[in-house]
Scaffold this active site. Structure first.
Site, PDB file in Angstrom:
ATOM      1  CB  CYS A 161      -0.944  -0.003   1.194  1.00 11.49           C
ATOM      2  SG  CYS A 161      -2.001  -1.455   1.246  1.00 11.49           S
ATOM      3  CG  HIS A 293      -2.638   4.865   4.829  1.00 10.74           C
ATOM      4  ND1 HIS A 293      -2.368   4.738   3.484  1.00 10.74           N
ATOM      5  CD2 HIS A 293      -2.887   3.605   5.292  1.00 10.74           C
ATOM      6  CE1 HIS A 293      -2.431   3.454   3.144  1.00 10.74           C
ATOM      7  NE2 HIS A 293      -2.755   2.751   4.226  1.00 10.74           N
ATOM      8  CG  HIS A 329      -6.444   1.168   0.478  1.00  9.45           C
ATOM      9  ND1 HIS A 329      -5.347   1.602  -0.245  1.00  9.45           N
ATOM     10  CD2 HIS A 329      -5.929   0.625   1.626  1.00  9.45           C
ATOM     11  CE1 HIS A 329      -4.244   1.321   0.425  1.00  9.45           C
ATOM     12  NE2 HIS A 329      -4.573   0.738   1.566  1.00  9.45           N
TER      13      HIS A 329
END
Length: 852
Positions: A161, A293, A329
């Protein structure tokens, strides 16, 4: 003597996601607060209540022929699309600029699409041609560099990620060296079944659109791509480029805590923000906005909020928001998409809201900019991303170029003080070097064909009639019918690491979590630590780890994939994080407590040399005092070796004694398994610790031939190798007359022999018959990620002993004008040139100077 850091600006952007097809559409969607998260069209049949941010429209690829596009997967196609847009917006059409422009791509799931017909049991659409072109993890960088004509060298970052955020930081640090005036950075992440199934099985996903920091916890997964053209400021100004923003600083860190969960104390997140602030010469009060994030999961949101509270005493006055409520995401492309969102909204004096915000969750009590834009004139802001394995990334940036003064650093001399290796020749350095110098048989060669259990055949791929016919059609287009008929009977051999008892060498070892590749990596890493006399106590933040991967954790990937058949909802969650490319670095970091800069590259063959280059920059630029770099590989299963045989044009040797590097009668190469690691540190730091410096890295070079679609082209490869050598010599400040030894890295195939030896001739000139040339791949097999590093380890020992052992096994060489070493030579090697290359056309060169 202090060196002023180069200013790195953004001169081009590219974007595509569920809510926009380009940068202009993205800006409009952001201001209209469009949420692209909806019930998933693709995954609802498997996963009840699944929602996602999916790219469902037909995507147009400008200037790309349809016949070429059909062989590419979405990871490469999307990367090409956004890269093309970024270069166009940067007005970077000139071949001269592109020849000097580097490429770094961040991605979590590369080389996946070609295998999806197998997992989704849709065999009729299986394409072996697509698998050959786009079926390796490293393929997107090679494809995009070729399509866009970028020859400044490429890397592929695979830190899940944080991949694209990490890639931006690498681009920033790479420009500081001066080799590349510009670097195109891309994040690309199509959404595939293995990723969706993994997050779903972890119960991390929410049935409604994500609402970071509020309401019911859970993430919404997304897909998309983004690109930034990074450029040195003076270079950009000189060519009249538009400047959109400036990257002020960057840092990474590792939690060394858990495979999936963030550290609840948020120590790694705190460290990475403080490091980025320190690198920028800024204080916490200088940050006016934080793009978080913000996944929406309970663990992330609590940990991230705690970290910000620890770093920023006045955090209550700093707006914080998450872009993931817009587009979900985006995994490997998340960071770059979110940074572009900041670059499009902050100049309008507006701060992005966190959409879908409801009731703040316990401990989430900051100004998360709920639902509506907030008016603010932001000068300097922070962008954070976090990943599985505790990989943390932080970028400090501004949409106003020049408002933050540049910092300076004292360039360090980079020394090698420790080395470690595992190979078929031995389980530690002493055993391996004994084999190289004695000429003993270098380990056991194992025949894979016929010795692999049926469970390793990857769902009976080659037994399905549609797939078998497709394979046959493809092979008949390349090889004669007799070759095709005997392919199924072909023997494939590998240099194997056998009879290994890790507990004999390791004081900490969790065999439940250690697959072969992690075991090899940890063994080599601990040897390097021991050689450098480095014991990690509570100072793990001073030690970085950069690993390069080729195929990664193959056995874990295959086990994970097979667990999805026939029911993807019952996938084994224990295998999901272990199947990621950065799982090896995670395992090593947790085991040994390494908490400094942490990056995994997956650039393919010799990815460890990419790791070496980045580790060198971290030391040289005073970003870390010490870094471990290296790579590891485990033997392929029968399925993967079968594909490799096809992909390489059946150039795998069919008997163990046939591997003759530079041999006139070479029959191909043998695969190998093992690991190679080097411990790097500032030369003066090592001397202050009283540790001998084995060698100093004087300089390195990296170039790309951009000829991925013309794999038989020798001349572009040879020219690219020569370019990388010249760069290395230029940085080292020496002439070719000072080089005492050249260590090549050809795998022994005719094409790679010709390219490498052609470059050596071009560089050595009249000295071609005087300078010894070696290559020790025959001792280890082609340990893909780190064959060059294993060769370099032998070169370090050559410098110590004053002896050059011969090239093994080769009887008759392909050239008689080059001084191949065929018997033990006594020669004091002070300066050596070591080469390495990827299968995608990336070429590395390193100049080493023996330690005093």
């Amino acid at each position: 003597m202090q060196t002023q850091r180069k200013r790195v600006v953004v001169t081009g952007m590219g974007h595509m996601s569920s809510i926009a097809d380009n940068v202009d559409e993205f800006k409009e969607a952001l201001f209209n607060k469009v949420c692209g998260i909806h019930p998933s069209e693709h995954y609802q049949p498997w996963f009840d209540g699944a929602n996602a941010s999916e790219v469902l429209r037909e995507v147009i690829y400008e200037d790309l022929p349809a016949e070429r596009a059909e062989l590419l997967d979405k990871a490469a196609l999307w990367a090409y699309k956004v890269g093309h847009e970024a270069l166009k917006r940067a007005d970077a059409a000139s071949a001269e600029l592109r020849a000097k422009t580097g490429l770094i791509i961040g991605i979590s799931s590369a080389g996946t699409e070609a295998y999806m017909p197998i997992l989704e049991e849709n065999y009729e659409i299986f394409s072996l041609r697509k698998m050959v072109v786009s079926g390796s993890f490293a393929s997107p960088s090679a494809i995009v560099s070729a399509l866009l004509g970028l020859k400044g060298g490429f890397e592929l970052v695979a830190t899940a990620c944080t991949a694209s955020t990490n890639a931006i930081g690498m681009g920033f640090d790479q420009i500081q060296n001066g080799k590349n005036p510009a670097v195109l950075v891309i994040g690309t992440e199509p959404l595939y079944l293995p990723t969706f199934a993994g997050f779903y099985a972890l119960h991390a996903m929410k049935r409604s659109p994500a609402s970071p920091f509020s309401g019911e916890p859970g993430m919404s997964i997304g897909e998309g791509a983004g690109a930034l053209m990074l450029e040195e400021y003076e270079h950009a100004v000189a060519r009249g480029a538009t400047i959109y923003a400036e990257i002020v600083s960057y840092a990474t860190s590792g939690d060394a805590y858990h495979e999936t969960a963030p550290d609840p104390r948020a120590e790694g997140a705190v460290q990475v923000m403080r490091s980025a602030l320190n690198n920028a010469g800024l204080e916490p009060h200088d940050i006016q906005y934080i793009n978080a994030h913000g996944t929406g999961t309970d663990a992330n949101d609590r940990s991230e909020t705690l970290a910000m509270k620890k770093v920023f005493p006045t955090i209550a006055n700093i707006p914080v928001s998450s872009t993931k409520a817009y587009v979900g995401h985006n995994i490997g492309s998340a960071g770059i998409i979110e940074l572009i969102a900041c670059y499009l909204t902050l100049p309008e004096k507006k701060i992005l809201p966190t959409l879908n915000f409801t009731v703040p969750r316990p401990t989430c009590d900051l100004n998360y900019v709920p639902n509506e834009f907030q008016a603010a004139d932001v000068g300097v802001f922070m962008k954070n991303n976090y990943a599985f394995g505790g990989n943390n990334c932080c970028i400090i940036s501004s949409t106003r170029s020049g408002i933050v003064p540049t910092t300076s650093y004292e360039p360090k001399r980079v020394g090698i003080t420790g080395m470690g290796a595992v190979a078929s020749a031995g389980h530690d350095i002493e055993e391996i070097l004994d084999v190289v110098w004695s000429g003993k048989p270098s380990g056991r060669k194992v025949k894979l064909t016929g010795e692999v259990e049926e469970s390793h055949s990857f769902a009976g791929l080659v037994d399905h009639p549609s797939v078998r016919n497709e394979v046959r059609r493809h092979l008949l287009g390349i090889f004669s019918p007799d070759v095709v008929e005997t392919l199924g009977e072909r023997e494939i051999w590998v240099h194997a690491v056998d009879d290994l008892d890790p507990r004999k060498y390791l004081r900490r070892f969790d065999e439940r979590k250690a697959n072969p590749i992690c075991t090899f990596a940890l063994l080599a890493l601990t040897q390097a630590l021991k050689g450098a006399n480095r014991k990690i106590r509570r100072d793990g933040h001073d030690l970085g780890l950069v690993l390069g991967m080729a195929k990664g954790p193959r056995t874990t990937v295959e086990t994970y994939m097979r667990s999805m058949i026939p029911e993807p909802t019952k996938v084994r969650t224990s295998e999901f994080p272990g199947a990621l490319m950065n799982a090896i670095a995670t395992f090593c970091s947790i085991t040994e407590g390494i908490k400094g800069y942490n990056t995994t590259l997956a650039t393919g063959n010799n990815a460890a040399f990419g790791a070496l280059g980045y580790g060198y920059e971290l030391i040289r630029q005073s970003l870390q005092p010490q870094v471990i770099v290296g790579g590891a590989d485990e033997r392929p299963t029968q399925f993967w070796s079968y594909l490799q045989a096809i992909n390489d044009g059946l150039q795998l040797a069919d008997r163990p004694e046939a591997y003759e590097v530079y041999g006139e009668n070479g029959k191909g190469y043998l695969l190998g398994e093992g690991a190679g690691m080097l411990f790097l540190e500032d030369v003066n730091y090592a001397r202050a610790r009283g540790v001998p410096v084995l060698a100093e890295i004087l300089g390195y070079g990296r170039a790309c031939d951009a000829s991925y679609f013309d794999r038989d082209a020798v001349e572009p490869r040879s020219e690219s190798i020569a370019t990388s050598i010249r760069q290395a010599l230029d940085e080292a400040g020496i002439g070719i007359d000072e080089v005492d030894l050249v260590c090549g890295n050809s795998d022994g195939t005719a094409l790679n022999n010709a390219a490498e030896l052609g470059a050596i001739r071009a560089i050595l000139g009249e000295r071609v018959a005087q300078v010894p040339v070696v290559n020790y791949n025959g001792h280890f097999g082609n340990v893909e990620s780190c064959s060059g590093m294993l060769n370099m380890i032998v070169v370090l020992e050559i410098m110590r002993r004053g002896e050059i052992p011969p090239i093994p096994h080769t009887k008759t060489f392909v050239a008689n004008d080059i001084q191949f070493v065929t018997s033990l030579q006594r020669k004091q090697v002070r300066t050596a040139l070591v080469l390495g290359a990827t299968e995608g056309g990336n070429h590395y060169a390193y100049v080493l100077r023996a330690g005093a």
